[in-house]
Scaffold this active site. Structure first.
Site, PDB file in Angstrom:
ATOM      1  N   HIS A  63       1.029   5.222   4.163  1.00 49.91           N
ATOM      2  CA  HIS A  63       0.167   4.156   3.654  1.00 49.91           C
ATOM      3  C   HIS A  63      -0.168   4.469   2.215  1.00 49.91           C
ATOM      4  CE1 HIS A  63      -0.292   2.626   7.682  1.00 49.91           C
ATOM      5  NE2 HIS A  63      -0.460   3.879   8.063  1.00 49.91           N
ATOM      6  N   ILE A  64      -0.137   3.451   1.386  1.00 45.83           N
ATOM      7  CA  ILE A  64      -0.458   3.610  -0.028  1.00 45.83           C
ATOM      8  C   ILE A  64      -1.945   3.878  -0.197  1.00 45.83           C
ATOM      9  CG2 ILE A  64      -0.519   2.403  -2.248  1.00 45.83           C
ATOM     10  CD1 ILE A  64       2.056   0.894  -1.204  1.00 45.83           C
ATOM     11  N   ASN A 112       6.289   2.343   6.220  1.00 47.30           N
ATOM     12  CA  ASN A 112       4.993   1.733   5.941  1.00 47.30           C
ATOM     13  C   ASN A 112       5.024   0.390   6.647  1.00 47.30           C
ATOM     14  OD1 ASN A 112       2.698   0.486   4.989  1.00 47.30           O
ATOM     15  ND2 ASN A 112       2.934   1.229   2.903  1.00 47.30           N
ATOM     16  N   GLU A 138       4.992   8.028   9.089  1.00 45.11           N
ATOM     17  CA  GLU A 138       4.195   6.842   8.775  1.00 45.11           C
ATOM     18  C   GLU A 138       3.494   7.056   7.441  1.00 45.11           C
ATOM     19  OE1 GLU A 138      -0.029   5.110  10.377  1.00 45.11           O
ATOM     20  OE2 GLU A 138       1.395   5.735  11.920  1.00 45.11           O
ATOM     21  N   ALA A 174       0.246  -3.960   8.181  1.00 41.35           N
ATOM     22  CA  ALA A 174      -0.711  -4.321   9.231  1.00 41.35           C
ATOM     23  C   ALA A 174      -0.157  -4.106  10.634  1.00 41.35           C
ATOM     24  CB  ALA A 174      -1.161  -5.772   9.053  1.00 41.35           C
ATOM     25  N   PRO A 181       5.151  -5.985   6.425  1.00 42.72           N
ATOM     26  CA  PRO A 181       4.646  -7.245   5.885  1.00 42.72           C
ATOM     27  C   PRO A 181       3.793  -7.089   4.638  1.00 42.72           C
ATOM     28  CG  PRO A 181       3.569  -6.719   7.966  1.00 42.72           C
ATOM     29  CD  PRO A 181       4.679  -5.744   7.785  1.00 42.72           C
ATOM     30  N   ASN A 182       4.033  -8.010   3.731  1.00 43.65           N
ATOM     31  CA  ASN A 182       3.301  -8.167   2.471  1.00 43.65           C
ATOM     32  C   ASN A 182       3.611  -7.092   1.434  1.00 43.65           C
ATOM     33  OD1 ASN A 182       1.912 -10.556   3.367  1.00 43.65           O
ATOM     34  ND2 ASN A 182       0.716  -9.190   4.668  1.00 43.65           N
ATOM     35  N   TYR A 225      -3.433  -1.457  -4.377  1.00 42.05           N
ATOM     36  CA  TYR A 225      -2.025  -1.091  -4.301  1.00 42.05           C
ATOM     37  C   TYR A 225      -1.371  -0.775  -5.644  1.00 42.05           C
ATOM     38  CZ  TYR A 225      -2.612  -2.849   0.415  1.00 42.05           C
ATOM     39  OH  TYR A 225      -3.044  -3.047   1.693  1.00 42.05           O
ATOM     40  N   ARG A 265      -0.019  -8.130  -5.598  1.00 46.34           N
ATOM     41  CA  ARG A 265      -1.163  -8.335  -4.715  1.00 46.34           C
ATOM     42  C   ARG A 265      -2.191  -7.222  -4.849  1.00 46.34           C
ATOM     43  NH1 ARG A 265       0.165  -5.749   1.142  1.00 46.34           N
ATOM     44  NH2 ARG A 265      -1.977  -6.352   1.515  1.00 46.34           N
ATOM     45  N   ARG A 296     -11.201   1.943   4.346  1.00 43.77           N
ATOM     46  CA  ARG A 296     -11.100   0.483   4.413  1.00 43.77           C
ATOM     47  C   ARG A 296     -11.717  -0.034   5.711  1.00 43.77           C
ATOM     48  NH1 ARG A 296      -5.353  -1.379   2.680  1.00 43.77           N
ATOM     49  NH2 ARG A 296      -6.508  -3.337   2.474  1.00 43.77           N
TER      50      ARG A 296
END
Length: 139
Positions: free
Chosen positions: A97-98, A71, A95, A74, A9-10, A22, A17, A104
């Site tokens: 993640h950028i 990726n 897995e 969420a 998602p996203n 990102y 965004r 975070r």
């Protein structure tokens, strides 16, 4: 080798965004970079904002592809269903993640998927995908 990249998602909004997190490149432009760098690989790409569609894709390619770079966005932090789908297939999943999720929000520090994956790569920007591909292609 057949490598499937799955973005959750996203991530269809990469380049638009939250550029401070990102970056300003779309995933499609980065995908072309990966395909040029690895001409010997068949790199397929899939993106969905829907949990069930990600699960369906894992089921579809999980017994025929050589590796998955996932990726899950969420869903990484919430989806037992995606974790179960990863555990159910034969294809190794990395897995990615950028961003560095550990810099975070606290809720991003736990992955529901990691225990079912070959490994986790986070915090190297789009290069996280390249590192995941490297990990899947090394004998």
């Amino acid at each position: 080798m057949n490598i499937q990249i799955i973005n959750g998602p996203n991530l269809n909004l990469l380049g638009v965004r939250e550029k401070s997190i990102y970056g300003d490149a779309s995933f499609e432009s980065y995908l072309e970079t990966l395909k040029t760098r690895y001409p010997e690989l068949n790199i397929a790409y899939y993106q969905s904002n829907v949990e069930g569609e990600i699960i369906n894709k894992l089921h579809e390619i999980g017994f025929s592809f050589d590796g998955v770079v996932l990726n899950a966005g969420a869903y990484t932090h919430t989806s037992v269903a995606i974790a179960d789908a990863i555990a159910a297939i034969n294809t190794p999943v990395v897995e990615v993640h950028i961003s560095n999720v550990y810099k975070r929000e606290e809720f991003r520090h736990h992955s529901m998927l990691a225990a079912s994956c070959k490994g986790v790569i986070a915090g190297f920007g789009m290069d996280s995908y390249r590192l995941a591909i490297e990990s899947l292609t090394v004998k």
